[in-house]
Design an enzyme around this catalytic site. Structure first.
Site, short mmCIF file in Angstrom:
data_model
loop_
_atom_site.label_atom_id
_atom_site.label_comp_id
_atom_site.label_asym_id
_atom_site.label_seq_id
_atom_site.Cartn_x
_atom_site.Cartn_y
_atom_site.Cartn_z
CE LYS A 63 -3.46 2.24 2.84
NZ LYS A 63 -4.27 2.21 4.04
CD GLU A 81 9.27 -6.18 6.93
OE1 GLU A 81 9.02 -5.06 6.40
OE2 GLU A 81 9.09 -6.41 8.12
N GLY A 103 -4.73 -1.80 5.26
CA GLY A 103 -3.93 -2.94 4.78
C GLY A 103 -4.53 -4.29 5.14
NE ARG A 104 -5.98 -3.70 11.38
CZ ARG A 104 -5.33 -2.54 11.49
NH1 ARG A 104 -4.20 -2.38 10.85
NH2 ARG A 104 -5.80 -1.57 12.23
CD GLU A 151 -1.34 -4.37 11.75
OE1 GLU A 151 -0.24 -4.95 11.78
OE2 GLU A 151 -1.86 -3.99 10.69
CG HIS A 196 -4.33 -35.77 17.25
ND1 HIS A 196 -4.45 -37.02 17.84
CD2 HIS A 196 -5.37 -35.66 16.38
CE1 HIS A 196 -5.50 -37.64 17.32
NE2 HIS A 196 -6.07 -36.83 16.44
CE LYS A 198 6.45 -1.05 9.91
NZ LYS A 198 5.60 -0.27 9.01
#
Ligand code: F6P
Length: 549
Positions: A209, A215, A269-270, A355, A386, A514
């Site tokens: 965005k 990254e 973004g999310r 977030e 399990h 960051k």
């Protein structure tokens, strides 16, 4: 108009809930069933292909009435109107929150600063459609004139988790294109992906965005350098496309203007998989399926907007979550999907939920004096049975869980499907009913176990039960039902944020780390730079430098 700023704990509903909690907290869910023979049907919402049973909860009718009173007192209705109509409800960032507009029908109107955004949305959708069709049909070819075989989505957070989860969830609907997702700045991640690729037939979709995320840009640069070892510069325009709001930065990276799929600041973004961020989805399963996903989400939007609160799936599930978080003081919630296709669903939800609602300052700017955001985790059943189910059944912590299952499998193996779903139903039943001491003794006696052994093992084999679960049973996993399910959680997040009087649509909490990482990176790359750190960090940096460089 701004959201209201009501501290939920000052409402009369909150005080009533507190008093009510004291009278109900020790009650067993079983006794509620004994008291009301209609409980199961009264506490079930049937909507479209969804069957949502919330009767296995530590609530009675009064609990739900009071929770709805709470929703009314904080004026949830008003907030919902503001959410859908494009008010600036992301006040801390000065933005609208309009991911819902992305799945609206064409004739809808949504105004941002007086301009209807629907035409732009449909223009970008059309671009996604044309591009996806051309890549899938092999009409758009690689620089060596070959059809594309592989798609790599380069992004992180909302620019990765949503598309990656949906592509995985819709594996059954996939076409011949192989899809890969590179997100972590860990160079081993990108190298493992590169290893599998033929640069001649791979399309790279850079999704960011902001187009400033470390990254994503690092991975994009590494991939471009690798690509250019094999291909000429001119090939970049055929093999790299980008999704972003930051057109200038994308162009600086060297991407052709025609290869930019725009998005907008009013999409968080999310919550962005419905925008061009979902390009990898459209490429992987075709535009028609992508559009069905959007259609499903739109149907959930309509349900959320119009259904009465007591029949409203996102509202009821959110209120239950508030009940456990704020009154039972539950530390976390689990989401268990009985579908291997939803393997990444809980991971995806972690960003959306944590977030958004992991906040401690209320909408007045004051520190909250009550619990907010839930911790969410989960893995598909039956694998999780399990792994961590022991803890849910017999641990000391209360872990409310949402069980998601599908009536029909996709490949139609009924034997497997019945086995899977027998576990799905058995677990919620077992979690609620538990197993009493007398049942344990009876069972052991029937097995011929000695009196002495029975005395010894009985306490360990008793299950208290009374563990709350919701059952979300959906007809079949398809793009439309998945769209509904994701939108259900988006709205659940919204409702919780409104009740907790927090801002759900910013994420300042990810900034500090960051910033510090950038300072430390300088030090790691340049031996002459020494910044001030605490002793622990100083030692760690020195040790790392010795080992790594
Ligand atoms: O983790 C913080 C965050 O801003 C997320 O909200 C977002 O989804 C992610 O980083 C990626 O951001 P971008 O799409 O701008 O690269």
């Amino acid at each position: 108009m701004a959201l209201k700023t009501i501290n939920p704990t000052t409402t009369s509903a909150w005080s009533k809930l507190q008093a009510h909690f004291e009278t109900i907290k020790a009650s067993h869910i079983n006794t509620f069933f004994a008291q009301n023979s209609n409980r199961a049907s009264e506490m079930t919402i049937k909507w479209e292909d969804f069957y949502v049973d919330y009767s296995k909860h530590r609530i009675n009718n009064e609990t739900l009435e009071l929770l709805i009173e709470l929703a009314n007192e904080v004026d949830l209705k008003d907030a919902i109107e503001k959410y859908f109509s494009g008010d600036v409800i992301n006040q801390t960032e000065g933005r609208e929150v309009l991911h819902t507009a992305l799945r609206n029908p064409k004739d809808a109107e949504v105004l941002v600063n007086g301009n209807d955004v629907m035409p732009e949305i449909f223009e970008v959708k059309r671009k996604i459609e044309i591009f996806s069709n051309q890549i899938i049909d092999g009409k758009l070819k690689s620089y060596t004139n070959k059809p594309f075989t592989d798609i790599v989505n380069i992004g992180i957070g909302g620019s990765d988790l949503g598309p990656a989860m949906v592509v995985d969830a819709l594996t059954y609907y996939k076409n011949h294109l192989n899809t890969h997702f590179v997100s972590n700045v860990d160079g081993d991640h990108v190298n493992e992906i590169i290893k599998k690729l033929n640069p001649e037939t791979t399309l790279f979709v850079i999704v960011s965005k902001t187009f400033t995320t470390q990254e994503t840009l690092s991975n994009a640069n590494t991939i471009r350098s690798w690509f250019l070892k094999n291909a000429p510069d001119a090939a970049v325009s055929k093999h790299f496309v980008a999704v972003s709001t930051n057109i200038e930065k994308v162009k600086e990276f060297g991407i052709d203007e025609n290869n930019i799929f725009p998005m907008w600041n009013w999409v968080g973004g999310r919550f962005s998989l419905w925008s061009a961020v979902g390009l990898s989805i459209s490429l992987a399963v075709g535009f028609d399926n992508f559009d069905k996903l959007l259609y499903g989400a739109h149907k959930m939007d309509e349900h959320f907007k119009t259904a009465d609160f007591d029949r409203n799936i996102p509202v009821v599930t959110a209120l239950l979550s508030v009940w456990y978080n704020n009154f039972f003081k539950a530390e976390s919630e689990a989401v268990i999907s009985y579908s291997q296709y939803l393997n990444q669903f809980a991971t995806y939800l972690q960003q959306g939920i944590m977030e958004s609602n992991g906040k401690s300052i209320d909408r007045n700017g004051d520190k909250v004096n009550y619990q907010t955001g839930t911790i969410i985790w989960g893995e598909p059943g039956t694998n999780s049975q399990h792994a961590f189910f022991q803890h849910i059944h017999q641990g000391t912590k209360l872990i409310p869980a949402e069980f998601i299952g599908f009536s029909k499998s996709l490949h139609g193996n009924q034997d497997h499907q019945d086995k899977l779903m027998s576990n799905f139903f058995a677990q919620t039943e077992a979690l609620m009913n538990g197993k009493s001491k007398s049942e344990v003794i009876q069972e052991l006696k029937a097995q011929g176990v000695s009196e002495e052994t029975i005395r010894m093992v009985t306490p360990f084999k008793v299950f208290d039960g009374n563990k709350p679960t919701s059952t979300i049973l959906i007809n079949q996993l398809n793009p439309e039902s998945l769209g509904k399910l994701i939108a259900m959680y988006e709205h659940k997040i919204f409702v919780q944020g409104i009740i907790w009087n927090i801002f759900s649509y910013d994420q300042f909490g990810v900034e500090l780390g960051k910033q510090l990482a950038n300072t430390i990176l300088d030090e790691l790359k340049n031996p002459n730079v020494i910044n001030n750190h605490d002793d622990s960090t100083k030692n760690l940096l020195a040790f790392y430098k010795k080992q790594s460089h």
